[in-house]
Design a protein around this motif. Structure first.
Motif, PDB file in Angstrom:
ATOM      1  N   GLU A   6       0.847  -0.938  -0.177  1.00  0.00           N
ATOM      2  CA  GLU A   6       0.149  -0.388   0.169  1.00  0.00           C
ATOM      3  C   GLU A   6       0.645   1.270   0.089  1.00  0.00           C
ATOM      4  N   ALA A   7       1.807   1.038   0.902  1.00  0.00           N
ATOM      5  CA  ALA A   7       2.620   2.389   0.789  1.00  0.00           C
ATOM      6  C   ALA A   7       3.930   2.508  -1.009  1.00  0.00           C
ATOM      7  N   ARG A   8       3.823   1.310  -1.490  1.00  0.00           N
ATOM      8  CA  ARG A   8       4.310   1.621  -2.336  1.00  0.00           C
ATOM      9  C   ARG A   8       3.467   1.876  -3.760  1.00  0.00           C
ATOM     10  N   LYS A   9       2.114   1.936  -3.138  1.00  0.00           N
ATOM     11  CA  LYS A   9       0.914   2.037  -4.665  1.00  0.00           C
ATOM     12  C   LYS A   9       1.005   3.604  -4.106  1.00  0.00           C
ATOM     13  N   ARG A  10       0.511   3.985  -3.347  1.00  0.00           N
ATOM     14  CA  ARG A  10       0.293   5.141  -2.680  1.00  0.00           C
ATOM     15  C   ARG A  10       1.569   6.654  -3.477  1.00  0.00           C
ATOM     16  N   LEU A  11       2.877   5.688  -3.152  1.00  0.00           N
ATOM     17  CA  LEU A  11       3.478   6.617  -3.871  1.00  0.00           C
ATOM     18  C   LEU A  11       3.867   6.789  -5.579  1.00  0.00           C
ATOM     19  N   ALA A  12       4.178   5.563  -6.354  1.00  0.00           N
ATOM     20  CA  ALA A  12       3.457   5.933  -7.175  1.00  0.00           C
ATOM     21  C   ALA A  12       2.431   6.350  -7.469  1.00  0.00           C
ATOM     22  N   ALA A  13       1.187   6.513  -7.546  1.00  0.00           N
ATOM     23  CA  ALA A  13       0.576   7.372  -7.622  1.00  0.00           C
ATOM     24  C   ALA A  13       0.539   8.958  -6.419  1.00  0.00           C
TER      25      ALA A  13
END
Length: 559
Positions: A177-184
């Motif tokens: 989820e942290a990586r997803k937020r950063l990518a977004a």
């Protein structure tokens, strides 16, 4: 009244009606080692198919006996207190008691209906109960030894790493989820940066104009009013002059003066006219004032009309430019200003999210490392336990190794687990299905099941389908003794062709085929002591039972 103190979880009874070549069969199983023997094709596999059917397993499509309208199987289990099946029943809203009765019917047209304790139940519920009631193992158990993808799960079962697995899965989810937020955030920032010049120009233009909701309609009305005033003011001015002193007002004043001068000599005849004219003068005066007020209201600065038109056209032009309604310009200003603000603070947000990803990576690394350590410790224990189990199975020279290597990170950690074996000293180790023969695989599987059973609570009826195939003599005897040990305190069902294994059973059934009115049927008979001797002698000698075979059978039964 509570359950009897000897209550255990076990398959107590199996009733089969009109399934394949079985017309009617009632079996009463017992604790300990239950063995089923019989010639090939006698129907042993049908018993397992029928048990699988009532447990919801997906197996053979056509199970109903030829000529019958439907087939039916009933299985009765005893449930010990606290058994996992009780939770499954409770979750499904089904009655819970010490006795669990499963019944399933298969009609000739293929429809299947199941019941649990006389309540309708789906195949999914039956399968969930099956998962905690029965384990079926055969010579080629792809879910276990032969399929490397299942080795890690087997090791985890042995290791009891539920807490470590839960922590690793939670850390993996947080990391993802942290990586997803950063990518977004990075994608959003990149998209905003592509339109940065447009945003800065548009926001500056919109803020300078400062359009207000409803302003375009107000300006349009004001413009039309001023344009209309310009066209009618000239006529109103003429009317004002006509009403004024140089027009009607002056003429009426002169007439009233002239009449006043003649009134004394007219002997009262002019009084009505003078009164009417006085009233008319008052009305004329009011009309003049109203016209003058209107002229004052229509008075405007031509420059004001020019300014009004310029602002109105600016608002409408900017609305067309952004393809929105004029009243939507304030909202557009706010939206674009927000995107510009996101751009300005984007670098700071990216830095915060990057730190979150780093922290999540660190947490996952810690959880995965703890899981790896637990698995490594368990692998050593499992290898030692396997060595101890293989020796009695006449495989003391075989070396079983649990190899843990680094794999692709995932929710279950970053370990790849593989069971390897070297069957002879000095021989290279390799995957089980490449190195071990059929008989060796059976013993490896049996040893592994013994090891696993020691690491968890009993409560599962274990079924071994010809796991002793390919072994004989002393090795078969060793396999039988390990099965007997596995059944101690629990329940094991074994389908076997080995007299050495059959002789060690606490309870023995013989499966036979018979022909009744040109129809082949299968029967199962519980064997007493004399019948067991006959059956073992048949298994040893074949069709012709010799005295030597009988002697050997008695020796096996004597232990």
């Amino acid at each position: 009244m509570g359950p009897p103190p000897t209550l255990r979880t076990m398959l107590r009874a199996l009733e089969i009606r009109d399934m394949l070549i079985i017309d009617r069969l009632d079996l009463a199983f017992q604790p300990g080692l239950n063995v089923l023997t019989g010639e090939t094709g006698a129907g042993k596999s049908i018993l397992l198919d029928s048990l699988g059917f009532v447990l919801g397993w997906r197996g053979r499509a056509e199970l109903v006996r030829s000529g019958a309208k439907q087939g039916e199987v009933t299985a009765v289990f005893e449930l010990a207190p606290g058994h996992a099946a009780r939770d499954v029943l409770d979750e499904a809203g089904l009655p819970v008691s010490d006795e669990l009765i499963l019944r399933r019917v298969n009609t000739a047209d293929g429809r299947k209906t199941g019941w649990v304790n006389d309540r309708r139940a789906s195949g999914e519920v039956l399968r969930r109960l099956s998962d905690v009631l029965v384990e079926l193992h055969g010579q080629h158990d792809d879910r276990g030894l032969l399929n490397p993808s299942g080795h890690r799960a087997i090791l985890d079962t042995y290791a009891g790493v539920g807490a470590e697995l839960a922590a690793t899965r939670a850390a993996w989810t947080a990391r993802r989820e942290a990586r997803k937020r950063l990518a977004a955030a990075e994608a959003a920032l990149a998209a905003v940066r592509e339109e940065e010049d447009f945003l800065r120009h548009a926001v500056d233009e919109l803020e300078k104009l400062g359009a207000e909701p409803g302003e375009e309609a107000d300006l349009d009305l004001k413009r039309r009013t001023m344009q209309g005033a310009e066209r009618i003011r000239e006529d109103i001015a003429r009317a004002s002059e006509a009403l004024g002193y140089d027009g009607a007002e002056g003429a009426m004043a002169n007439a009233l003066r002239w009449l006043d001068g003649a009134a004394d000599k007219a002997e009262g005849r002019l009084e009505p006219a003078i009164a009417a004219l006085t009233r008319a003068m008052a009305e004329l005066d009011e009309a003049g004032r109203e016209v003058a007020d209107c002229l004052d209201a229509l008075e405007f600065n031509p420059h004001e009309l020019e300014e009004t038109e310029e602002r109105l056209f600016a608002i409408r032009g900017l609305a067309r430019k952004h393809n929105v309604a004029p009243d939507a310009l304030p909202e557009l200003t706010e939206t674009l200003s927000g995107r510009l603000a996101a751009l300005d603070r984007g670098a700071e947000d990216i830095a915060d999210l990057t730190r979150e990803v780093k922290d999540a990576d660190s947490a996952y690394d810690g959880a995965a490392s703890a899981l790896t350590e637990a698995r490594a410790a368990a692998a050593g224990r499992l290898d030692a336990a396997m060595a101890a189990e293989l020796a009695p199975l006449k495989m003391e020279r075989a070396v079983f190794r649990t190899v843990i290597s680094e794999g692709e990170p995932g929710p279950d950690g970053r370990d790849a687990v593989a069971f390897t074996v070297a069957t002879n000293p000095g021989a290279p180790a390799g995957p089980l299905n490449k190195i071990a023969s059929g008989g060796e695989l059976s013993r490896f599987l049996l040893a592994l099941k013994v090891c696993l059973s020691e690491e968890r609570n009993r409560g599962v009826t274990m079924i071994f389908d010809e796991i002793d195939r390919g072994v004989g003599g002393a090795t078969a005897d060793a396999v039988g003794r390990r099965l007997k040990a596995l059944a101690d305190g629990g329940q094991v069902l074994v389908v076997t062709h080995s007299p050495q294994v059959a002789a060690l059973g606490a309870h023995h059934w013989r499966v036979q085929k018979r022909v009744v009115e040109e129809m082949t049927l299968s029967t199962v008979t519980a064997l007493g002591a004399d019948d067991r001797e006959d059956e073992l002698a048949r298994m040893l000698a074949g069709d012709t039972v010799t005295p030597e075979a009988r002697a050997a059978a008695r020796a096996l039964l004597a232990g």
